[in-house]
Design a protein around this motif. Sequence first.
Motif, PDB file in Angstrom:
ATOM      1  N   VAL A   1       6.017 -28.101  -0.803  1.00 27.31           N
ATOM      2  CA  VAL A   1       5.180 -29.290  -0.617  1.00 27.31           C
ATOM      3  C   VAL A   1       6.024 -30.382   0.032  1.00 27.31           C
ATOM      4  CG1 VAL A   1       3.450 -28.970  -2.427  1.00 27.31           C
ATOM      5  CG2 VAL A   1       5.647 -29.995  -3.014  1.00 27.31           C
ATOM      6  N   PHE A   2       5.347 -31.258   0.740  1.00 23.73           N
ATOM      7  CA  PHE A   2       6.053 -32.394   1.337  1.00 23.73           C
ATOM      8  C   PHE A   2       5.302 -33.669   1.034  1.00 23.73           C
ATOM      9  CE2 PHE A   2       4.080 -30.288   5.313  1.00 23.73           C
ATOM     10  CZ  PHE A   2       2.913 -31.058   5.287  1.00 23.73           C
ATOM     11  N   LYS A   3       5.962 -34.806   1.282  1.00 28.62           N
ATOM     12  CA  LYS A   3       5.219 -36.060   1.135  1.00 28.62           C
ATOM     13  C   LYS A   3       5.483 -36.952   2.337  1.00 28.62           C
ATOM     14  CE  LYS A   3       6.761 -37.853  -2.908  1.00 28.62           C
ATOM     15  NZ  LYS A   3       6.893 -38.928  -3.890  1.00 28.62           N
ATOM     16  N   PRO A   4       4.431 -37.634   2.818  1.00 30.43           N
ATOM     17  CA  PRO A   4       4.617 -38.504   3.970  1.00 30.43           C
ATOM     18  C   PRO A   4       5.465 -39.715   3.585  1.00 30.43           C
ATOM     19  CG  PRO A   4       2.366 -38.668   3.126  1.00 30.43           C
ATOM     20  CD  PRO A   4       3.051 -37.594   2.343  1.00 30.43           C
TER      21      PRO A   4
ATOM     22  N   THR B   1      -0.936 -30.046   2.789  1.00 29.27           N
ATOM     23  CA  THR B   1      -1.758 -30.130   4.006  1.00 29.27           C
ATOM     24  C   THR B   1      -1.917 -31.595   4.400  1.00 29.27           C
ATOM     25  OG1 THR B   1      -3.019 -28.227   3.161  1.00 29.27           O
ATOM     26  CG2 THR B   1      -3.941 -29.382   5.061  1.00 29.27           C
ATOM     27  N   LEU B   2      -1.353 -31.968   5.530  1.00 30.71           N
ATOM     28  CA  LEU B   2      -1.435 -33.370   5.965  1.00 30.71           C
ATOM     29  C   LEU B   2      -2.327 -33.467   7.202  1.00 30.71           C
ATOM     30  CD1 LEU B   2       0.508 -36.245   5.643  1.00 30.71           C
ATOM     31  CD2 LEU B   2       0.537 -35.596   8.043  1.00 30.71           C
ATOM     32  N   LEU B   3      -3.307 -34.344   7.115  1.00 33.28           N
ATOM     33  CA  LEU B   3      -4.226 -34.516   8.240  1.00 33.28           C
ATOM     34  C   LEU B   3      -3.593 -35.460   9.264  1.00 33.28           C
ATOM     35  CD1 LEU B   3      -7.016 -33.825   9.365  1.00 33.28           C
ATOM     36  CD2 LEU B   3      -7.909 -35.807   8.140  1.00 33.28           C
TER      37      LEU B   3
ATOM     38  N   GLY C   1      -8.648 -27.380   3.979  1.00 34.27           N
ATOM     39  CA  GLY C   1      -7.508 -27.010   3.145  1.00 34.27           C
ATOM     40  C   GLY C   1      -7.186 -28.027   2.077  1.00 34.27           C
ATOM     41  N   GLN C   2      -7.717 -29.256   2.210  1.00 30.92           N
ATOM     42  CA  GLN C   2      -7.333 -30.310   1.270  1.00 30.92           C
ATOM     43  C   GLN C   2      -8.224 -30.358   0.029  1.00 30.92           C
ATOM     44  OE1 GLN C   2      -6.914 -33.753   4.198  1.00 30.92           O
ATOM     45  NE2 GLN C   2      -4.924 -33.679   3.175  1.00 30.92           N
ATOM     46  N   ARG C   3      -7.673 -30.928  -1.046  1.00 31.29           N
ATOM     47  CA  ARG C   3      -8.413 -31.076  -2.315  1.00 31.29           C
ATOM     48  C   ARG C   3      -8.198 -32.463  -2.886  1.00 31.29           C
ATOM     49  NH1 ARG C   3      -4.494 -27.952  -0.996  1.00 31.29           N
ATOM     50  NH2 ARG C   3      -3.473 -27.923  -3.006  1.00 31.29           N
ATOM     51  N   VAL C   4      -9.189 -32.887  -3.656  1.00 31.41           N
ATOM     52  CA  VAL C   4      -9.039 -34.149  -4.369  1.00 31.41           C
ATOM     53  C   VAL C   4      -9.644 -33.989  -5.760  1.00 31.41           C
ATOM     54  CG1 VAL C   4     -11.181 -35.144  -3.392  1.00 31.41           C
ATOM     55  CG2 VAL C   4      -9.383 -36.663  -4.232  1.00 31.41           C
ATOM     56  N   ASP C   5      -8.962 -34.524  -6.762  1.00 32.74           N
ATOM     57  CA  ASP C   5      -9.479 -34.520  -8.140  1.00 32.74           C
ATOM     58  C   ASP C   5      -9.879 -35.943  -8.493  1.00 32.74           C
ATOM     59  OD1 ASP C   5      -8.037 -32.061  -7.971  1.00 32.74           O
ATOM     60  OD2 ASP C   5      -7.840 -32.030 -10.161  1.00 32.74           O
TER      61      ASP C   5
ATOM     62  N   HIS D   1      -5.332 -32.558  13.405  1.00 32.12           N
ATOM     63  CA  HIS D   1      -4.817 -31.281  12.915  1.00 32.12           C
ATOM     64  C   HIS D   1      -4.386 -31.399  11.452  1.00 32.12           C
ATOM     65  CE1 HIS D   1      -4.719 -29.771  17.018  1.00 32.12           C
ATOM     66  NE2 HIS D   1      -4.097 -30.876  17.377  1.00 32.12           N
ATOM     67  N   PRO D   2      -5.050 -30.677  10.540  1.00 36.64           N
ATOM     68  CA  PRO D   2      -4.550 -30.603   9.157  1.00 36.64           C
ATOM     69  C   PRO D   2      -3.366 -29.629   9.120  1.00 36.64           C
ATOM     70  CG  PRO D   2      -6.638 -29.394   9.381  1.00 36.64           C
ATOM     71  CD  PRO D   2      -6.330 -29.974  10.725  1.00 36.64           C
ATOM     72  N   ILE D   3      -2.166 -30.183   9.084  1.00 32.09           N
ATOM     73  CA  ILE D   3      -0.945 -29.358   9.157  1.00 32.09           C
ATOM     74  C   ILE D   3      -0.567 -28.876   7.755  1.00 32.09           C
ATOM     75  CG2 ILE D   3       1.496 -29.365   9.797  1.00 32.09           C
ATOM     76  CD1 ILE D   3      -0.416 -29.541  12.222  1.00 32.09           C
ATOM     77  N   HIS D   4      -0.471 -27.558   7.625  1.00 35.73           N
ATOM     78  CA  HIS D   4      -0.295 -26.929   6.312  1.00 35.73           C
ATOM     79  C   HIS D   4       1.017 -26.157   6.226  1.00 35.73           C
ATOM     80  CE1 HIS D   4      -0.999 -24.655   2.716  1.00 35.73           C
ATOM     81  NE2 HIS D   4      -1.229 -23.521   3.337  1.00 35.73           N
TER      82      HIS D   4
END
Length: 467
Positions: free
Chosen positions: A407-410, A425-427, A268-272, A399-402
């Motif tokens: 959106v949220f931020k840690p 999505t936070l792993l 579920g995660q992406r990186v640019d 668990h990648p929690i989606h």
Amino acid sequence: MKRRDFLITTSASIGATLFAGGATNLALGALSSKAPIITDLKLQKTSFLLRDQPTKNMVSLSKNAPPPVIYGIQDQQMQLNVINGLDEYTAMHWHGLRIPNKMDGVPYLTQLPIGGGETFRYEFTPPDAGTYWYHPHCMTMTQMASGLTGVMVIKEKTDIGFNSEQVINLKDFRLDKSDQLKQPYTLRGAARAGTFGNVQTANWLQSPIYNHQAGSLVRLRIANTDTTRIYSLYLTGADGEIIAWDGHPTDEQISMPTEQSPLFLGPGQRVDIACKMPAIEGKSINLIAKVRANKKIMATLQSVGEDQKRNIKELKPLPKNPLLKPDLKSAQTHKLIFGWSPEGTVPNNGFCGSLGSNFWSINRKAWPGDDAGNVQPLVTMKQGQTHILRLQNESPNLHPIHIHGLVFKPIRSNKRKLPSNWTDTLLLLKNEIVDVVLVADNPGDWAFHCHVIEHQKTGLTGYIRVV
Ligand code: C2O
Ligand code: CU
Ligand code: CU
């Protein structure tokens, strides 16, 4: 509940919705002369050469090709007509987009499953630029494992200054000896880390080579759309910089991964990544995944032509997306515990597929299945308020929690220093507790689940209500 009964009760409101939608379009039309971006997406079976012999019975949106990259523009309306050409149900979800709840594509929570031969028109205006993706949310396990996952690029309204871009959709397939799709899960896997594929692909290809101009600036958009694998990635031969994480421009810097400290990209995660191509023709950049003890080249960017002599410093910073600033002082904290499921519960099928068992739970309750009836939300939030979710992993599996629609931020973890970047999505690591903060700015019932699809489908699902 029978799907048909549900359909009859909602068809009256569908007519009303269309009318209201038309009125909105007129209002929008007055403000902007931009026509909506209209695309037909027809689910169909196809075959494709993933390994040595064509794999049949794959699911895509065109013949003999993977699902296309869908392009949109920030603040410009899109109309995506999902035509179900299969003889099973589906529903399409736009992962990471903060759009109206009715367009989110979650069966029973936001719409009915789309039957064979039916079309559902998704209409929305993406508020954020970035790298997103799409996948079914009904028959999720089998349709995704058969290939139905695609990248969605929402472009910024201004030019950032890249010469080109390269989308990389990472996905495993689970093939038998004759290269046909195997059952995508085992119950043993579902109860643990998930069932892994045995063929790793980028855009359905094994180690494809893409040409880009020597010395030019390429925007690499990498999405992990696999149902299970946490990809462990790094680049060789590149001068680069991570510019966005899960769609949004980074606020806190993430350093470029190396072989010794690779980047973990969960399902579920992406990186640019902004990359400078090697100056010399024929030289290349490799995207490498560590798969068990092996290093696999997932994709190669190869320099061609004359040196463009670009410099990463010439790029404009990505404009921030319109996200509200959290008010930590007023925030309420909600605990969400991810763990095993209480024994004995079985998920319903609800026309959207079931693995037949529950192994997982949120706050000790297993999700009863896609057609969840009147299950209550995990948390109810008032629109506009700031909330903290305390995500606690009680299990030894990751668990990648989606979260959908928000959106949220840690802000803290009991195990590591996490860069505080917006994400959907936070792993969550083994036995980790992470506090994430969010502003509940988008009303609706938002699905909330683990993105290891075997976990999602065996109990690790719920939803969050914003009113
Ligand atoms: Cu990408 Cu509910 O999922
Ligand atoms: Cu999603
Ligand atoms: Cu999980």
